[in-house]
Design a protein around this motif. Structure first.
Motif, short mmCIF file in Angstrom:
data_model
loop_
_atom_site.label_atom_id
_atom_site.label_comp_id
_atom_site.label_asym_id
_atom_site.label_seq_id
_atom_site.Cartn_x
_atom_site.Cartn_y
_atom_site.Cartn_z
N GLY A 1 0.78 -1.23 0.00
CA GLY A 1 0.00 0.00 0.00
C GLY A 1 0.81 1.28 0.00
N GLY A 2 2.13 1.15 -0.19
CA GLY A 2 2.98 2.35 -0.15
C GLY A 2 2.70 3.30 -1.31
N TYR A 3 2.48 2.74 -2.50
CA TYR A 3 2.34 3.59 -3.67
C TYR A 3 0.89 3.71 -4.10
N VAL B 1 -2.23 -10.49 -12.65
CA VAL B 1 -1.51 -9.40 -13.29
C VAL B 1 -1.44 -8.24 -12.30
N ILE B 2 -0.26 -7.70 -12.13
CA ILE B 2 -0.09 -6.57 -11.22
C ILE B 2 0.66 -5.47 -11.96
N ILE B 3 0.15 -4.25 -11.89
CA ILE B 3 0.92 -3.12 -12.39
C ILE B 3 1.56 -2.48 -11.17
N TYR B 4 2.86 -2.61 -11.08
CA TYR B 4 3.59 -2.23 -9.88
C TYR B 4 4.36 -0.95 -10.15
N THR B 5 4.29 -0.03 -9.21
CA THR B 5 5.00 1.24 -9.36
C THR B 5 6.37 1.14 -8.72
N ASN C 1 -2.03 -4.29 4.42
CA ASN C 1 -2.30 -2.87 4.18
C ASN C 1 -2.30 -2.48 2.70
N HIS C 2 -2.15 -3.50 1.81
CA HIS C 2 -2.21 -3.25 0.37
C HIS C 2 -3.69 -3.19 -0.05
N GLN C 3 -4.06 -2.15 -0.78
CA GLN C 3 -5.46 -1.94 -1.14
C GLN C 3 -5.84 -2.84 -2.32
N SER C 4 -6.35 -4.02 -2.03
CA SER C 4 -6.70 -4.94 -3.10
C SER C 4 -7.55 -6.07 -2.54
N ILE C 5 -8.45 -6.56 -3.35
CA ILE C 5 -9.26 -7.70 -2.90
C ILE C 5 -8.41 -8.95 -2.75
N ASP D 1 -0.19 1.61 -7.63
CA ASP D 1 -0.24 0.17 -7.88
C ASP D 1 -1.64 -0.27 -8.31
N GLU D 2 -1.68 -1.24 -9.21
CA GLU D 2 -2.97 -1.81 -9.61
C GLU D 2 -2.83 -3.32 -9.51
#
Lengths: 286, 286
Positions: B50-52, B61-65, B107-111, B55-56
């Motif tokens: 959840g730092g960035y 599939v993850i789009i990581y910043t 704490n990462h915003q994701s289902i 991120d998606e």
């Protein structure tokens, strides 16, 4: 017109009573031939129907034997297969990333075959192909088909915004996968990321780029070892050419098919048995 | 010593109470940093926590910043990210086919995140990376991670005979996937399979080989169109270089980063907006 990819209205798993219906629905047009395709466009479909003794079916992976060289009377292999016609069509699929429809027939010897009729089993890509001595000692061409994972392998082209996990209209697919091993990095560094054939340096935003090429490929059925004497440092151009038999390397490192000699550091011992394997299985003529 | 790939004894889905245990078990060594890696070896693991803001997470599939450019006080993006350090490490993974362990934090915003602690979610490959304007307007580097399909993506290296479907010891993985579309074949034929940059002909056992390169890439998030004005015919060397920002093309077709000018047939209209997109998102400096 030859249709590549899925046939509209025919989902994976569709069953057909016989070859006539397969043909009528456009899933596999020829009534007899196992490969539907042309050597300029590629192959659009194949039927696994027990014709060739050398086919191997692992479900998501199929080792498929090419066409030709069989006696029309006995069905036995009586001469070498050539990389031409339908076989060249399948090779084109590999190089140009064209998917092929796979149909399994009741008479194909495999636990994955239907008990009767024919079943459309989805799209496969041709991962690689090579020349091999078949069970009957004549050369055959073999093709490794890998089932396409729609989420990972296919590019989804939509008029609307594409959404991950919901492929809509599938247009395209993978083509060439470059393998890398722990040793690859070592070999590339040894040569300063310069090609052992042309010495080119490929500059990118991440620094120099090169590829490690296994002389005798890893994995079934080649089972080349992942050891230094079986690895080269090549630029992508010469890697493609080498993998697809565009040139070979003699035991004295002279090149066959193109001019020149392989550049080699003294500490890089290359084992000639791997060079021989490559010449035998990937070059059209030695 | 940095361990790439799976950690012995830690299967996918393993849960950890906190970062300290993640580190102790060698799953993700640094206690604070999101990316574990070096710019000479590549990245071995990342933590989504959840730092960035950018991120998606789509599961497989993850789009990581990337890392950097954030205020240590507010955590907000205050300057451009650079393709160096941990970001360059991830870029190396992409080019050299190195898998990265992915850990999701509570704490990462994701289902897909665990409700508490941290979970090791398996190996991903870095499919591609690009520069983008982040939500806060500064440039960030973004990386597309795709979950590795063990059967299809990994080369299995065994001491015994490798058997399909039963991977044992995983050493290596995919690196570069070349996409192909229906139009690709048309463009390649238009140029006789010769590269628009260097005019080279690549000869293989299947005939001439070239690759179609999309100037503005297909698919999310680039969403370049699959149309002729967005496609080039390149040799593999120049395709790799172009995809990885090793050169760019000006609106007048002069090359940036290397000498020369793009060869172009009069009937091949190339739309400058795609060239601009590529320069902006893939070149380190315009």
């Amino acid at each position: 017109m030859r249709v590549f990819g899925e046939i509209t209205g025919i989902p994976e798993g569709s069953e057909f009573e016989n070859r006539y219906y397969l043909s009528q629905y456009g899933v596999h047009k020829p009534l007899q031939a196992g490969i539907s395709g042309s050597q300029t466009e590629g192959a659009d479909s194949i039927v696994l129907s027990g014709g060739y003794e050398d086919d191997e079916d692992y479900g998501d992976v199929i080792i498929y034997t090419g066409h030709g060289g069989r006696s029309q009377v006995t069905g036995l292999q009586v001469s070498d297969q050539q990389l031409s016609h339908q076989n060249l069509a399948l090779a084109l699929n590999c190089q140009q990333g064209i998917p092929v429809r796979v149909i399994r027939g009741y008479n194909h010897q495999s636990i994955f075959s239907p008990s009767e009729g024919y079943r459309y089993d989805g799209l496969y890509r041709i991962a690689d192909y090579w020349r091999a001595q078949g069970l009957s000692d004549f050369f055959v061409w073999r093709f490794r088909l890998i089932k396409i994972d729609k989420l990972v392998d296919l590019v989804v082209v939509n008029e609307d915004q594409p959404i991950y996990g919901k492929p809509k209209r599938v247009e395209t697919m993978v083509q060439r996968i470059i393998r890398d091993t722990a040793l690859s990095s070592y070999v590339k560094k040894m040569y300063g990321f310069r090609c052992q054939v042309c010495r080119v340096e490929i500059r990118t935003n991440t620094g120099l780029y090169a590829e490690a090429a296994h002389i005798q490929p890893l994995g079934m059925p080649h089972n080349g070892p992942d050891i230094l004497p079986n690895i080269l440092c090549l630029c992508p151009n010469h890697h493609v050419m080498y993998d697809f038999g565009g040139f070979g390397i003699k035991d004295d490192f002279a090149l066959i098919g193109i001019d020149g000699k392989l550049f080699r550091k003294a500490k890089h011992i290359i084992d000639c048995q791997y060079l021989q394997y490559h010449r035998k299985h990937f070059m059209i003529s030695d």
